[in-house]
Design a protein around this motif. Structure first.
Motif, PDB file in Angstrom:
ATOM      1  N   GLN A  71       0.820  -1.210   0.000  1.00  0.00           N
ATOM      2  CA  GLN A  71       0.000   0.000   0.000  1.00  0.00           C
ATOM      3  C   GLN A  71       0.860   1.270   0.000  1.00  0.00           C
ATOM      4  O   GLN A  71       0.393   2.347  -0.409  1.00  0.00           O
ATOM      5  CB  GLN A  71      -0.947   0.023   1.198  1.00  0.00           C
ATOM      6  CG  GLN A  71      -2.043  -1.035   1.160  1.00  0.00           C
ATOM      7  CD  GLN A  71      -3.029  -0.857   0.019  1.00  0.00           C
ATOM      8  OE1 GLN A  71      -3.048   0.158  -0.668  1.00  0.00           O
ATOM      9  NE2 GLN A  71      -3.876  -1.875  -0.196  1.00  0.00           N
ATOM     10  N   ALA A  72       2.118   1.158   0.421  1.00  0.00           N
ATOM     11  CA  ALA A  72       3.017   2.314   0.400  1.00  0.00           C
ATOM     12  C   ALA A  72       3.309   2.777  -1.026  1.00  0.00           C
ATOM     13  O   ALA A  72       3.749   3.918  -1.238  1.00  0.00           O
ATOM     14  CB  ALA A  72       4.324   1.975   1.118  1.00  0.00           C
ATOM     15  N   VAL A  73       3.081   1.888  -2.007  1.00  0.00           N
ATOM     16  CA  VAL A  73       3.271   2.268  -3.414  1.00  0.00           C
ATOM     17  C   VAL A  73       1.944   2.115  -4.169  1.00  0.00           C
ATOM     18  O   VAL A  73       1.899   1.664  -5.310  1.00  0.00           O
ATOM     19  CB  VAL A  73       4.400   1.449  -4.091  1.00  0.00           C
ATOM     20  CG1 VAL A  73       5.744   1.859  -3.532  1.00  0.00           C
ATOM     21  CG2 VAL A  73       4.178  -0.072  -3.900  1.00  0.00           C
ATOM     22  N   ALA A  74       0.846   2.497  -3.527  1.00  0.00           N
ATOM     23  CA  ALA A  74      -0.488   2.292  -4.090  1.00  0.00           C
ATOM     24  C   ALA A  74      -0.734   3.161  -5.311  1.00  0.00           C
ATOM     25  O   ALA A  74      -0.268   4.312  -5.397  1.00  0.00           O
ATOM     26  CB  ALA A  74      -1.556   2.578  -3.032  1.00  0.00           C
ATOM     27  N   TRP A  75      -1.499   2.612  -6.245  1.00  0.00           N
ATOM     28  CA  TRP A  75      -1.984   3.320  -7.446  1.00  0.00           C
ATOM     29  C   TRP A  75      -2.785   4.530  -7.002  1.00  0.00           C
ATOM     30  O   TRP A  75      -3.613   4.444  -6.107  1.00  0.00           O
ATOM     31  CB  TRP A  75      -2.851   2.346  -8.241  1.00  0.00           C
ATOM     32  CG  TRP A  75      -3.352   2.791  -9.576  1.00  0.00           C
ATOM     33  CD1 TRP A  75      -2.822   2.468 -10.794  1.00  0.00           C
ATOM     34  CD2 TRP A  75      -4.536   3.551  -9.866  1.00  0.00           C
ATOM     35  NE1 TRP A  75      -3.591   3.001 -11.809  1.00  0.00           N
ATOM     36  CE2 TRP A  75      -4.645   3.679 -11.266  1.00  0.00           C
ATOM     37  CE3 TRP A  75      -5.509   4.163  -9.067  1.00  0.00           C
ATOM     38  CZ2 TRP A  75      -5.682   4.363 -11.885  1.00  0.00           C
ATOM     39  CZ3 TRP A  75      -6.542   4.851  -9.682  1.00  0.00           C
ATOM     40  CH2 TRP A  75      -6.618   4.959 -11.076  1.00  0.00           C
ATOM     41  N   LYS A  76      -2.551   5.689  -7.653  1.00  0.00           N
ATOM     42  CA  LYS A  76      -3.212   6.925  -7.229  1.00  0.00           C
ATOM     43  C   LYS A  76      -4.229   7.451  -8.224  1.00  0.00           C
ATOM     44  O   LYS A  76      -5.313   7.873  -7.855  1.00  0.00           O
ATOM     45  CB  LYS A  76      -2.167   8.009  -6.953  1.00  0.00           C
ATOM     46  CG  LYS A  76      -1.300   7.722  -5.723  1.00  0.00           C
ATOM     47  CD  LYS A  76      -0.307   8.855  -5.487  1.00  0.00           C
ATOM     48  CE  LYS A  76       0.496   8.621  -4.199  1.00  0.00           C
ATOM     49  NZ  LYS A  76       1.309   7.403  -4.243  1.00  0.00           N
ATOM     50  N   ASN A  77      -3.888   7.453  -9.510  1.00  0.00           N
ATOM     51  CA  ASN A  77      -4.812   8.030 -10.485  1.00  0.00           C
ATOM     52  C   ASN A  77      -4.537   7.489 -11.890  1.00  0.00           C
ATOM     53  O   ASN A  77      -3.484   6.908 -12.154  1.00  0.00           O
ATOM     54  CB  ASN A  77      -4.729   9.567 -10.485  1.00  0.00           C
ATOM     55  CG  ASN A  77      -3.323  10.063 -10.716  1.00  0.00           C
ATOM     56  OD1 ASN A  77      -2.692   9.731 -11.712  1.00  0.00           O
ATOM     57  ND2 ASN A  77      -2.812  10.870  -9.786  1.00  0.00           N
ATOM     58  N   ALA A  78      -5.518   7.705 -12.769  1.00  0.00           N
ATOM     59  CA  ALA A  78      -5.417   7.188 -14.141  1.00  0.00           C
ATOM     60  C   ALA A  78      -4.340   7.897 -14.944  1.00  0.00           C
ATOM     61  O   ALA A  78      -3.785   7.333 -15.887  1.00  0.00           O
ATOM     62  CB  ALA A  78      -6.772   7.322 -14.835  1.00  0.00           C
ATOM     63  N   GLN A  79      -4.024   9.155 -14.581  1.00  0.00           N
ATOM     64  CA  GLN A  79      -3.015   9.891 -15.328  1.00  0.00           C
ATOM     65  C   GLN A  79      -1.639   9.226 -15.202  1.00  0.00           C
ATOM     66  O   GLN A  79      -0.896   9.114 -16.175  1.00  0.00           O
ATOM     67  CB  GLN A  79      -2.937  11.350 -14.849  1.00  0.00           C
ATOM     68  CG  GLN A  79      -4.065  12.237 -15.336  1.00  0.00           C
ATOM     69  CD  GLN A  79      -5.374  12.015 -14.585  1.00  0.00           C
ATOM     70  OE1 GLN A  79      -5.394  11.337 -13.558  1.00  0.00           O
ATOM     71  NE2 GLN A  79      -6.458  12.569 -15.092  1.00  0.00           N
ATOM     72  N   SER A  80      -1.290   8.796 -13.986  1.00  0.00           N
ATOM     73  CA  SER A  80       0.012   8.150 -13.807  1.00  0.00           C
ATOM     74  C   SER A  80      -0.079   6.645 -14.052  1.00  0.00           C
ATOM     75  O   SER A  80       0.798   6.056 -14.690  1.00  0.00           O
ATOM     76  CB  SER A  80       0.548   8.408 -12.395  1.00  0.00           C
ATOM     77  OG  SER A  80      -0.307   7.837 -11.415  1.00  0.00           O
ATOM     78  N   ASN A  81      -1.121   5.997 -13.558  1.00  0.00           N
ATOM     79  CA  ASN A  81      -1.369   4.568 -13.773  1.00  0.00           C
ATOM     80  C   ASN A  81      -0.169   3.714 -13.352  1.00  0.00           C
ATOM     81  O   ASN A  81       0.256   2.821 -14.070  1.00  0.00           O
ATOM     82  CB  ASN A  81      -1.736   4.291 -15.242  1.00  0.00           C
ATOM     83  CG  ASN A  81      -2.353   2.909 -15.433  1.00  0.00           C
ATOM     84  OD1 ASN A  81      -3.001   2.388 -14.533  1.00  0.00           O
ATOM     85  ND2 ASN A  81      -2.145   2.325 -16.597  1.00  0.00           N
TER      86      ASN A  81
END
Length: 312
Positions: A71-81
């Motif tokens: 979870q420390a490197v969790a996906w954040k948004n579609a722009q970065s993916n």
């Protein structure tokens, strides 16, 4: 559902090392498979077996990490993916519950320094090295497949490769955890809901657990049984649009074979996508007076963002 796969198996070796005529013959097989199935197995494609094995081992080690580290490197948004996607976070079929899988997304960063940076778990040096090496191997293999597609459509050899030269691709490591004894899916739950891929082509590497199913043109679901030494290749929505449906983007899903219910399943998907600025317009050899272009032009980046935003 049919138990036996009839998905074509194509020997890619003659395209890599053969004569012009042999290259055209292989390209013609790939065109037929992409038109009739949207899926095929590719043998002798040049992917180093040691690289594939190392990346599967790295994937297994990553998904075995404690949840807080993932979870420390969790996906954040579609722009970065980029980053880790937890179980049920993604819903590939929007009408069904979240998928019973977890994933880690990474991308090449060699050709475009403006793209988002990968999210690497701290202290996992071997994991990063394995994934970065595998990305390089996938790019080389995907470029060869794209070259064959150009030959199949009577385009210059570099037609597709040059439109992908910024390497706006995505690599997904996928883990489908074992399901408990007596598991009963709720409201259509599955390991990965029915969907089509968004980009131009996908390279899929499977372990031996099975579960991938492909929908035929007749609407029947068949198993895409793992075949050692092959890579599964399928064409995505953008390639279907680009070729005016000469190549098809085929629905597929991941279910759980009863014999593999209590097994971990791992797979690796390399989603090949054109440069975000690439203009996707009907190829001149893919339309006729009786089959005019079906879609207006769109940038590859806009197309991808639309699809990702609808998935999460």
């Amino acid at each position: 559902m049919s138990q036996q796969s009839q998905i074509p198996i194509i020997d890619f070796g003659p395209f890599i090392t053969g004569s012009v005529q042999m290259r055209q013959q292989v390209a013609a097989q790939m065109r037929r498979a992409s038109s009739e199935w949207g899926f095929f197995y590719l043998a002798n494609c040049g992917m180093p077996e040691a690289s594939v094995a190392r990346t599967f081992q790295a994937s297994e080690a990553f998904f075995a990490l404690p949840d807080e580290e993932k979870q420390a490197v969790a996906w954040k948004n579609a722009q970065s993916n980029r980053g880790y996607v937890g179980v049920r976070r993604e819903r590939l079929d929007p009408s069904k519950p979240g998928d019973l899988k977890e994933a880690f997304n990474a991308a090449p960063q060699d050709a475009d320094d403006t793209v988002a940076e990968n999210l690497w778990p701290p202290g996992q040096v071997e994991f990063r090295e394995a994934v970065e090496g595998f990305l390089d191997d996938c790019i080389r293999t995907a470029d060869r497949v794209l070259e064959a597609f150009a030959v199949a459509l009577d385009q210059p050899d570099d037609f597709f490769v040059s439109a992908h030269d910024l390497h706006h691709h995505t690599l997904r490591l996928l883990h489908y955890p074992p399901l408990p004894q007596g598991f009963e899916p709720v409201a259509g739950e599955s390991r990965a809901g029915a969907h089509t891929d968004y980009g131009s082509i996908t390279l899929l590497f499977q372990d031996d657990a099975g579960g991938l199913e492909v929908c035929t043109r007749a609407g029947d679901w068949i198993r895409a049984t793992p075949i050692p030494g092959t890579v599964v290749v399928n064409t995505g929505d953008l390639m279907q649009r680009w070729t005016n449906h000469v190549f098809c983007s085929t629905p597929h899903r991941v279910n759980t074979p009863p014999e593999a219910m209590q097994r971990h399943r791992y797979s690796i998907a390399f989603f090949c996508h054109p440069n975000k600025s690439a203009n996707i317009a009907c190829i001149n050899t893919c339309h006729t007076e009786h089959n005019p272009p079906r879609y207006p032009p769109i940038s590859a980046g806009d197309h991808l963002l639309q699809r990702l935003t609808a998935t999460y």
